[in-house]
Design a protein around this motif. Structure first.
Motif, short mmCIF file in Angstrom:
data_model
loop_
_atom_site.label_atom_id
_atom_site.label_comp_id
_atom_site.label_asym_id
_atom_site.label_seq_id
_atom_site.Cartn_x
_atom_site.Cartn_y
_atom_site.Cartn_z
N VAL A 62 -78.58 121.39 -20.67
CA VAL A 62 -78.01 120.59 -19.58
C VAL A 62 -78.47 119.14 -19.66
CG1 VAL A 62 -78.11 120.27 -17.07
CG2 VAL A 62 -77.59 122.51 -18.03
N ARG A 63 -79.66 118.88 -20.17
CA ARG A 63 -80.18 117.51 -20.19
C ARG A 63 -79.30 116.59 -21.04
NH1 ARG A 63 -84.91 116.72 -20.45
NH2 ARG A 63 -85.85 118.78 -20.18
N SER A 64 -78.45 117.14 -21.91
CA SER A 64 -77.59 116.31 -22.75
C SER A 64 -76.29 115.92 -22.06
CB SER A 64 -77.26 117.05 -24.06
OG SER A 64 -76.43 118.17 -23.80
N LEU A 65 -76.04 116.44 -20.84
CA LEU A 65 -74.78 116.19 -20.15
C LEU A 65 -74.79 114.87 -19.41
CD1 LEU A 65 -74.05 119.69 -18.52
CD2 LEU A 65 -73.41 118.88 -20.80
N SER A 66 -73.60 114.29 -19.25
CA SER A 66 -73.44 113.10 -18.40
C SER A 66 -73.47 113.52 -16.93
CB SER A 66 -72.11 112.41 -18.71
OG SER A 66 -71.02 113.23 -18.28
N HIS A 121 -78.62 118.73 -4.34
CA HIS A 121 -80.08 118.69 -4.37
C HIS A 121 -80.67 120.10 -4.43
CE1 HIS A 121 -79.61 114.49 -3.63
NE2 HIS A 121 -78.94 114.72 -2.53
N ARG A 122 -80.11 121.04 -3.65
CA ARG A 122 -80.66 122.41 -3.69
C ARG A 122 -80.19 123.17 -4.91
NH1 ARG A 122 -78.97 123.86 2.33
NH2 ARG A 122 -79.87 122.04 3.31
N ALA A 123 -78.95 122.91 -5.33
CA ALA A 123 -78.39 123.66 -6.46
C ALA A 123 -78.80 122.99 -7.76
CB ALA A 123 -76.88 123.73 -6.35
N ALA A 124 -80.11 122.75 -7.94
CA ALA A 124 -80.59 122.05 -9.12
C ALA A 124 -80.35 122.88 -10.37
CB ALA A 124 -82.08 121.75 -8.97
N LEU A 125 -79.94 122.18 -11.43
CA LEU A 125 -79.71 122.84 -12.71
C LEU A 125 -80.99 122.82 -13.53
CD1 LEU A 125 -76.34 121.03 -13.49
CD2 LEU A 125 -76.58 123.40 -12.77
N ASP A 126 -81.17 123.84 -14.37
CA ASP A 126 -82.32 123.89 -15.28
C ASP A 126 -81.98 123.01 -16.48
OD1 ASP A 126 -84.29 124.41 -17.09
OD2 ASP A 126 -84.19 126.59 -16.90
N PRO A 127 -82.64 121.86 -16.63
CA PRO A 127 -82.24 120.92 -17.69
C PRO A 127 -82.48 121.45 -19.10
CG PRO A 127 -84.27 120.19 -16.64
CD PRO A 127 -83.77 121.35 -15.84
N ASP A 128 -83.41 122.41 -19.25
CA ASP A 128 -83.74 122.93 -20.58
C ASP A 128 -82.90 124.14 -20.96
OD1 ASP A 128 -85.80 121.02 -21.06
OD2 ASP A 128 -87.07 122.13 -19.68
#
Length: 638
Positions: A437-441, A389-396
């Protein structure tokens, strides 16, 4: 007649096809687990079965049955109270049940309602024989520990998926499709779900990373590998054995094929004389072999997880004495905590959701100060914290930018590596590393979080639910690296197999904010914990999911535990002979020393210490022999 039939299903999302001419049947009463590497297309195949994705070729047939699905992502437009969303799974009758619930809640709070409407709702439920359905909704909400009156949009992503799981379960469909159902469930809820699904008569197709859950439920395993499926009737251990044999045979066949191809390539490149007399049939066969080689799809490699170790901590990492913690509103979360964590300990933290496991971690790490008691921390602590939850990835941002922050290189164990090369260790191909990142499973995102975490040198690893969505091969590699890590590990997990295979001790929730220390992992905790209170009698399966008694839950968990030696136990077995030899040497030296008449001419304290040490060595040696015999007897069990 099969309940579900997949007939030559193909889906192209580029070259090669993600799903390539797949045919499969599922009978009523089967519990089929779909396994495979992250990104292999498991969730997509489930969506094709559910009708959410249309295949390019082939047909899906469900023989007159109802289908319910737990998707990996929460559908857009899902709104309303938790009770409303769960009851929505029952259609029109569910709407009546939900309205009756809302009206009675208003009455209970002293509000005014339209009694004519209440009567119409009651009559509608009577006509549809819906009172059992109301009980089913309330039972599922209770067992999944869902806040019935909360708005679903106010919940975390994990809680939203639990609500959708409840919506799927209340339907009691003929075919149930579950994609990672144990994610975000605590151990009690997983035990309940296992018991429910074992007694349920419908067909089940599920995807899971939880090996204990898989072992407990699956009657058949189907692997999706490079677009094709392999079918393995039987349990998980049988699947592992047969899969290893098949992959070895495939590797041998490919090596022989490549050898023949190389021989033919050498022949075709011979001089003028040979070309004049060459066999045209042999030339065509060579062309066919070239085409076959070009179409070959190689199995994905295994993730190469490397944990960077910082300079060692002091011997003591954390010591807690009589620690308590209460929030400013007076809510007490932790009380009377006594715990000692030494360098090299692998500590599992076990407990239901919401009992304070994260608060406990923050206290131990110094992010919170106790309101009672004392915490002493060791020196030179360098902490790497995995928190989804804290280590959120930047989806873009791209995969490589999420790891390297826009740089081309990362530093691993003092040496610079190109970020693309580093990401290949975590099974990200160069083209995948350059995608957003948004394209990842889900599994790929978790691997990416691990890749980013392990760019930090650390001597204390804090892993908060690291196993979600990881495939079995990556899980086993992560287990091995965590066990080999020379520093200290604090692990919060509901994955029972992972806990058993990794941790050396556990801090488990007991009651009312009290956590207790236990030796060993999850199965060891079950054996050592105080006898839990007996559960109430289970509700009949035809009406609601059964609540197993505590004793039955313990027996099921024992049964779910792997029979083979875990990785940690294998390492323990390998080390035991050297430890036994060391103890026997020390025992012999002490006995020889004490056999000397001059020994008893020393000071009484020296004699006493030697005698106590000999007794301790003898006791430890007996325990080591007993443990060695136990592990040796189980070594060849499959």
């Amino acid at each position: 007649m099969p309940l579900l039939t997949l007939d030559h299903i193909t889906l192209n999302l580029g070259k090669p096809p993600l799903i390539d001419d797949v045919s499969l049947t599922v009978e009523r009463g089967e519990r089929l687990c779909l396994v495979g590497r992250n990104g292999a297309g498991k969730s997509t195949l489930l969506k094709i079965v559910a009708g959410d994705v249309e295949a390019d070729e082939g047909q899906v047939r469900v023989d007159g049955g109802r289908v319910a699905t737990l998707p990996q992502d929460v559908p857009e437009g899902t709104e309303g109270s938790v009770y409303h969303v769960v009851a929505e799974g029952l259609g029109e009758t569910g709407a009546l049940v939900e309205r009756y619930h809302a009206l009675t809640e208003v009455m209970a709070e002293g509000g005014e309602i339209d009694f004519d409407e209440l009567q119409r709702v009651q009559q509608g439920i009577d006509a549809a024989d819906g009172w059992n359905l109301q009980q089913r909704v309330e039972s599922v909400i209770t067992h999944l520990d869902l806040p019935a009156e909360a708005e679903i949009n106010s919940l975390s992503g994990g809680l939203k998926r639990r609500v959708l799981l409840g919506q799927a379960l209340v339907q009691q469909p003929d075919l149930l499709l579950l994609d990672e159902p144990t994610n975000h469930l605590d151990i009690d809820a997983i035990d309940w779900l296992e018991s429910y699904l074992k007694e349920w008569s419908g067909a089940l197709v599920f995807i899971t990373h939880d090996r204990a859950f898989l072992r407990a439920l699956a009657t058949r395993i189907v692997e999706l590998d490079r677009g094709k499926i392999r079918d393995y009737p039987g349990d998980y251990d049988t699947y592992l054995e047969r899969r290893e044999q098949e992959l070895a045979a495939e590797e041998k066949a490919q090596a022989e094929f490549d050898k023949r191809l190389a021989k033919e390539e050498a022949w075709i490149r011979t001089g003028i004389k040979a070309r004049r007399t060459r066999n045209q049939g042999r030339v065509k066969e060579l062309q066919r072999m070239r085409a076959e080689r070009a179409e070959r799809r190689h199995q994905s490699g295994t993730a190469k997880v490397t944990v960077q170790e910082a300079q060692r901590t002091g011997k003591l990492v954390v010591e807690a004495e009589g620690v308590g913690f209460a929030y400013p509103d007076g809510k007490r979360v932790i009380q009377d905590l006594d715990a000692t964590i030494m360098r090299g300990d692998k500590v599992g933290i076990i407990g239901p959701n919401g009992v304070g496991k994260t608060t406990l971690l923050r206290l131990l790490l110094g992010q919170l100060e106790p309101t009672e008691g004392r915490i002493r921390r060791g020196t030179n602590l360098e902490v790497a914290y995995f928190d989804q939850h804290r280590a959120a990835l930047d989806p873009d941002a791209t995969v490589q930018d999420n790891v390297a922050g826009g740089r081309d290189k990362v530093t691993i164990n003092g040496a610079e590596r190109h970020v693309i090369s580093y990401l290949q260790d975590f099974l990200f191909a160069p083209e995948r590393a350059r995608q957003p990142v948004r394209s990842l499973s889900g599994g790929e995102r978790n691997r990416l979080l691990l890749a980013r975490l392990f760019t930090q040198p650390a001597n204390v690893l804090v892993l908060d639910e690291p196993t979600n969505d990881l495939d079995a091969d990556t899980l086993e590699m992560l287990e091995a690296r965590v066990v080999e890590f020379g520093g200290t590990v604090l692990l919060v997990s509901h994955d029972r197999a992972f806990l058993d295979n990794v941790v050396t001790s556990s801090i488990a929730y007991d009651h009312d904010g009290i956590f207790r220390e236990y030796v060993g992992g999850y199965s060891d905790w079950l054996r050592q914990r105080p006898e839990p209170a007996r559960a109430e009698a289970a509700t009949p399966a035809s009406q609601a999911a059964p609540q197993p008694k505590a004793q039955a839950a313990e027996a099921e968990a024992e049964k779910a535990a792997p029979k083979r030696l875990s990785y940690h136990e294998q390492r323990e077995l390998e080390a035991l002979p050297a430890r036994i030899e060391e103890l026997e040497t020390e025992q012999g030296a002490l006995e020889q020393q004490m056999g000397d008449p001059e020994f008893y001419q020393q000071e009484a304290e020296t004699i006493r210490q030697a005698q106590e040490r000999l007794a301790a060595v003898q006791s430890e040696l007996a325990t080591a022999y007993e443990r060695w015999e136990e592990l040796e007897a189980r070594r060849d069990i499959r």
